[in-house]
Write a protein that holds these residues in place. Structure first.
Motif, PDB file in Angstrom:
ATOM      1  N   GLU A 107     -21.425 -25.970 -13.041  1.00  0.00           N
ATOM      2  CA  GLU A 107     -20.796 -24.997 -12.156  1.00  0.00           C
ATOM      3  C   GLU A 107     -21.836 -24.451 -11.175  1.00  0.00           C
ATOM      4  OE1 GLU A 107     -17.128 -23.798 -11.356  1.00  0.00           O
ATOM      5  OE2 GLU A 107     -17.514 -24.613 -13.342  1.00  0.00           O
ATOM      6  N   PHE A 129     -23.356 -18.636  -7.578  1.00  0.00           N
ATOM      7  CA  PHE A 129     -22.817 -18.024  -6.369  1.00  0.00           C
ATOM      8  C   PHE A 129     -23.716 -18.336  -5.172  1.00  0.00           C
ATOM      9  CE2 PHE A 129     -22.168 -14.296  -3.548  1.00  0.00           C
ATOM     10  CZ  PHE A 129     -20.838 -14.524  -3.266  1.00  0.00           C
ATOM     11  N   LYS A 142     -11.465 -42.377 -17.062  1.00  0.00           N
ATOM     12  CA  LYS A 142     -12.230 -42.427 -18.308  1.00  0.00           C
ATOM     13  C   LYS A 142     -11.365 -42.926 -19.466  1.00  0.00           C
ATOM     14  CE  LYS A 142     -15.179 -39.273 -20.851  1.00  0.00           C
ATOM     15  NZ  LYS A 142     -15.511 -37.841 -20.953  1.00  0.00           N
ATOM     16  N   GLU A 158     -21.332 -41.411 -21.655  1.00  0.00           N
ATOM     17  CA  GLU A 158     -20.580 -41.417 -22.907  1.00  0.00           C
ATOM     18  C   GLU A 158     -19.929 -42.784 -23.130  1.00  0.00           C
ATOM     19  OE1 GLU A 158     -17.554 -38.322 -23.059  1.00  0.00           O
ATOM     20  OE2 GLU A 158     -16.374 -39.606 -24.396  1.00  0.00           O
ATOM     21  N   ILE A 159     -19.428 -43.379 -22.061  1.00  0.00           N
ATOM     22  CA  ILE A 159     -18.755 -44.659 -22.188  1.00  0.00           C
ATOM     23  C   ILE A 159     -19.739 -45.792 -22.458  1.00  0.00           C
ATOM     24  CG2 ILE A 159     -17.481 -46.396 -20.863  1.00  0.00           C
ATOM     25  CD1 ILE A 159     -15.951 -43.979 -19.618  1.00  0.00           C
ATOM     26  N   LYS A 189      -7.044 -34.468 -13.481  1.00  0.00           N
ATOM     27  CA  LYS A 189      -8.154 -34.979 -12.679  1.00  0.00           C
ATOM     28  C   LYS A 189      -8.158 -36.501 -12.755  1.00  0.00           C
ATOM     29  CE  LYS A 189     -11.262 -31.084 -13.245  1.00  0.00           C
ATOM     30  NZ  LYS A 189     -12.386 -30.603 -14.067  1.00  0.00           N
ATOM     31  N   SER A 190      -8.332 -37.155 -11.625  1.00  0.00           N
ATOM     32  CA  SER A 190      -8.277 -38.614 -11.629  1.00  0.00           C
ATOM     33  C   SER A 190      -9.440 -39.203 -12.411  1.00  0.00           C
ATOM     34  CB  SER A 190      -8.246 -39.152 -10.202  1.00  0.00           C
ATOM     35  OG  SER A 190      -9.491 -39.008  -9.582  1.00  0.00           O
ATOM     36  N   LYS A 191     -10.565 -38.469 -12.512  1.00  0.00           N
ATOM     37  CA  LYS A 191     -11.692 -39.013 -13.265  1.00  0.00           C
ATOM     38  C   LYS A 191     -11.394 -39.074 -14.763  1.00  0.00           C
ATOM     39  CE  LYS A 191     -14.152 -35.272 -15.178  1.00  0.00           C
ATOM     40  NZ  LYS A 191     -15.016 -35.152 -16.320  1.00  0.00           N
ATOM     41  N   LYS A 215     -23.191 -21.773  -3.782  1.00  0.00           N
ATOM     42  CA  LYS A 215     -21.980 -21.867  -2.960  1.00  0.00           C
ATOM     43  C   LYS A 215     -22.216 -21.328  -1.557  1.00  0.00           C
ATOM     44  CE  LYS A 215     -18.476 -22.010  -6.509  1.00  0.00           C
ATOM     45  NZ  LYS A 215     -17.548 -23.088  -6.369  1.00  0.00           N
ATOM     46  N   ASP A 225     -19.689 -38.493 -18.282  1.00  0.00           N
ATOM     47  CA  ASP A 225     -18.576 -39.418 -18.535  1.00  0.00           C
ATOM     48  C   ASP A 225     -19.095 -40.848 -18.641  1.00  0.00           C
ATOM     49  OD1 ASP A 225     -16.713 -37.356 -18.329  1.00  0.00           O
ATOM     50  OD2 ASP A 225     -16.498 -37.605 -16.167  1.00  0.00           O
ATOM     51  N   PHE A 284     -13.778 -18.593  -9.511  1.00  0.00           N
ATOM     52  CA  PHE A 284     -13.893 -19.904  -8.878  1.00  0.00           C
ATOM     53  C   PHE A 284     -12.988 -20.920  -9.563  1.00  0.00           C
ATOM     54  CE2 PHE A 284     -16.605 -19.193  -5.543  1.00  0.00           C
ATOM     55  CZ  PHE A 284     -17.700 -18.434  -5.910  1.00  0.00           C
ATOM     56  N   ARG A 328     -14.654 -55.265 -25.997  1.00  0.00           N
ATOM     57  CA  ARG A 328     -15.718 -55.373 -26.996  1.00  0.00           C
ATOM     58  C   ARG A 328     -15.271 -56.157 -28.217  1.00  0.00           C
ATOM     59  NH1 ARG A 328     -17.648 -49.075 -26.414  1.00  0.00           N
ATOM     60  NH2 ARG A 328     -18.776 -49.325 -24.449  1.00  0.00           N
ATOM     61  N   GLY A 385     -13.459 -33.365  -9.484  1.00  0.00           N
ATOM     62  CA  GLY A 385     -12.872 -34.099 -10.616  1.00  0.00           C
ATOM     63  C   GLY A 385     -12.261 -35.427 -10.242  1.00  0.00           C
ATOM     64  N   ASP A 386     -12.661 -35.980  -9.092  1.00  0.00           N
ATOM     65  CA  ASP A 386     -12.106 -37.259  -8.681  1.00  0.00           C
ATOM     66  C   ASP A 386     -13.101 -38.412  -8.803  1.00  0.00           C
ATOM     67  OD1 ASP A 386      -9.470 -36.662  -8.207  1.00  0.00           O
ATOM     68  OD2 ASP A 386      -9.873 -35.872  -6.204  1.00  0.00           O
ATOM     69  N   MET A 387     -14.211 -38.154  -9.488  1.00  0.00           N
ATOM     70  CA  MET A 387     -15.138 -39.246  -9.797  1.00  0.00           C
ATOM     71  C   MET A 387     -15.795 -38.939 -11.135  1.00  0.00           C
ATOM     72  SD  MET A 387     -18.384 -40.740  -7.615  1.00  0.00           S
ATOM     73  CE  MET A 387     -17.615 -42.058  -6.702  1.00  0.00           C
ATOM     74  N   MET A 388     -15.948 -39.966 -11.961  1.00  0.00           N
ATOM     75  CA  MET A 388     -16.582 -39.758 -13.259  1.00  0.00           C
ATOM     76  C   MET A 388     -17.998 -39.227 -13.049  1.00  0.00           C
ATOM     77  SD  MET A 388     -15.376 -42.946 -15.604  1.00  0.00           S
ATOM     78  CE  MET A 388     -15.583 -44.181 -14.334  1.00  0.00           C
ATOM     79  N   ASN A 389     -18.344 -38.218 -13.829  1.00  0.00           N
ATOM     80  CA  ASN A 389     -19.681 -37.635 -13.675  1.00  0.00           C
ATOM     81  C   ASN A 389     -20.697 -38.360 -14.558  1.00  0.00           C
ATOM     82  OD1 ASN A 389     -19.449 -36.647 -16.305  1.00  0.00           O
ATOM     83  ND2 ASN A 389     -18.550 -34.718 -15.594  1.00  0.00           N
ATOM     84  N   LEU A 415     -10.657 -46.620 -19.064  1.00  0.00           N
ATOM     85  CA  LEU A 415     -11.861 -47.397 -19.373  1.00  0.00           C
ATOM     86  C   LEU A 415     -12.086 -47.509 -20.875  1.00  0.00           C
ATOM     87  CD1 LEU A 415     -14.744 -46.497 -16.933  1.00  0.00           C
ATOM     88  CD2 LEU A 415     -14.162 -48.753 -17.790  1.00  0.00           C
ATOM     89  N   VAL A 466     -14.150 -47.566 -12.359  1.00  0.00           N
ATOM     90  CA  VAL A 466     -13.723 -48.295 -13.556  1.00  0.00           C
ATOM     91  C   VAL A 466     -14.181 -49.753 -13.562  1.00  0.00           C
ATOM     92  CG1 VAL A 466     -11.815 -46.904 -14.418  1.00  0.00           C
ATOM     93  CG2 VAL A 466     -11.423 -48.434 -12.521  1.00  0.00           C
TER      94      VAL A 466
END
Lengths: 269, 96
Positions: free
Chosen positions: A250, A253, B20, A192-193, B14-16, A256, A189, B5, B31, A182-186, B23, A146
């Motif tokens: 994703e 198989f 988001k 988009e910001i 999810k923390s992300k 993985k 994300d 899966f 802005r 899911g613990d870091m913005m991809n 932010l 962030v």
């Protein structure tokens, strides 16, 4: 006539200097003539990252003040054909240089080199204004956190008021494991910001630390993930169309299984 | 296969996603705090556009970006402009 590209971020510690060193080296490996300018006056670091700290005689401030000629301050990197460093002054205040002087310096340099890369200092003050003064294009480096993304957004706005409206984004130090759970913005994300074109994604790689310890940019080693990412970035800058892999998709198989067996070394970023 | 899966990976909270959302909110505020230079550029453009429809009193123009509080403790950025008009132009005639 070459091109002047400023590498900037707003926030410190996101990897501007490492990025500058590696893009510069990658461009040199592609056969281009490159000069990297350390615009962080008073806190120079590009010299140590490149491993050229013992070869500095004159610096940027000496050139601007007329103490030496432009050529005398350029440190040639002997490992590559046409790669040079213009070091910053270490014992001077950042006010020793004005934006007009930087612009003149950039214009002089781009007559002799294909690429002039400016390593900007952190912050939005005088040093930033100097760094962008002579630039034709800008690269914004961020990490998917962030604080860094917020500062990147601010910098994008400031670049626009300095006639650098379409900067390119590098997402640095992406941790694929954190993104996957899911613990870091991809990539999407962050994209988009910030809403600017993506130039590349550099995964978090311990080889960066190792190569910086040695003073050898990581791009030299083709087997490292970060090295490959920086090579791809340089190729994209040269106009090659190299896709950015979607790390968030994703796993198949087979992926993985490969991951379980530690065989997924061929991932591109 | 995919659903199997998905079954093993937790999708909620999810923390992300929290990152988001935070932010997005903070950037709307950031802005809105645009530089006076930016505001002046916009003001000049607004004057340019409006001048083809009406005569306006340029000295009396007041343009500001402010935040208006919503009911749910959030804010909306709003452009507030006060532009005194001297005279309307007769567009129909001018277009001939």
């Amino acid at each position: 006539m070459g091109e002047v590209i400023v590498i900037t971020s707003g926030k410190g510690g996101v990897g501007k200097t490492t990025t500058t060193a590696n893009i510069g080296t990658a461009l040199a490996l592609e056969g281009k003539s490159v000069v990297m300018v350390d615009a962080d006056i008073g806190l120079r670091n590009l010299d140590v990252v490149l491993g050229l700290e013992n070869r500095i005689v004159y610096d940027l401030v000496d050139v601007v003040e007329g103490t030496c000629r432009l050529k005398q301050a350029l440190v040639r990197d002997k490992r590559f054909d046409k790669m040079y460093l213009m070091p910053a002054a270490q014992t001077r205040d950042k006010n020793a240089v004005s934006p007009e002087q930087m612009q003149k310096l950039c214009n002089d340099l781009k007559e002799q080199f294909d690429f002039v890369l400016i390593d900007s200092p952190a912050g939005i003050e005088h040093g930033f204004k100097n760094a962008v003064a002579g630039a034709d294009r800008a690269i914004v480096v961020t990490v998917p956190e962030v604080s860094a993304v917020r500062d990147a957004d601010r910098i994008i706005g400031m670049l626009a008021t300095n006639d650098l409206s379409n900067p390119l984004l590098i997402i640095n130090r992406l941790r694929v494991d954190l993104v996957k759970r899911g613990d870091m913005m991809n990539i999407d994300d962050t994209n988009e910001i910030l809403g600017i074109d993506l130039l590349g994604v550099v995964p978090d790689d311990e080889n960066i630390v190792i190569s910086t310890n040695r003073g050898e940019p990581v791009v030299i080693d083709e087997d490292t993930m970060a090295g490959r990412a920086f090579r791809n970035i340089a190729k994209r800058l040269l106009g090659e169309d190299i896709p950015i892999m979607d790390l968030d998709e994703e796993d198949t198989f087979l992926d993985k299984i490969k991951r379980l067996l530690g065989m997924d070394k061929n991932k591109k970023h | 296969m995919i659903s199997l899966f998905k079954f093993f990976s937790k999708d909620e909270n999810k923390s992300k996603d929290i990152a988001k959302e935070r932010l997005k909110l903070v950037l709307t505020h950031d802005r809105a705090n645009v530089s006076p230079k930016y505001l002046d550029m916009m003001k000049d453009d607004i004057i340019k556009v409006m001048s083809s429809y009406m005569e306006i009193e340029e000295e009396g123009i007041d343009i500001n970006l402010t935040r208006v509080a919503n009911d749910d403790d959030t804010y909306t950025s709003t452009l507030v402009a006060n532009i005194p008009i001297k005279k309307m132009k007769n567009i129909g005639k001018n277009n001939g």
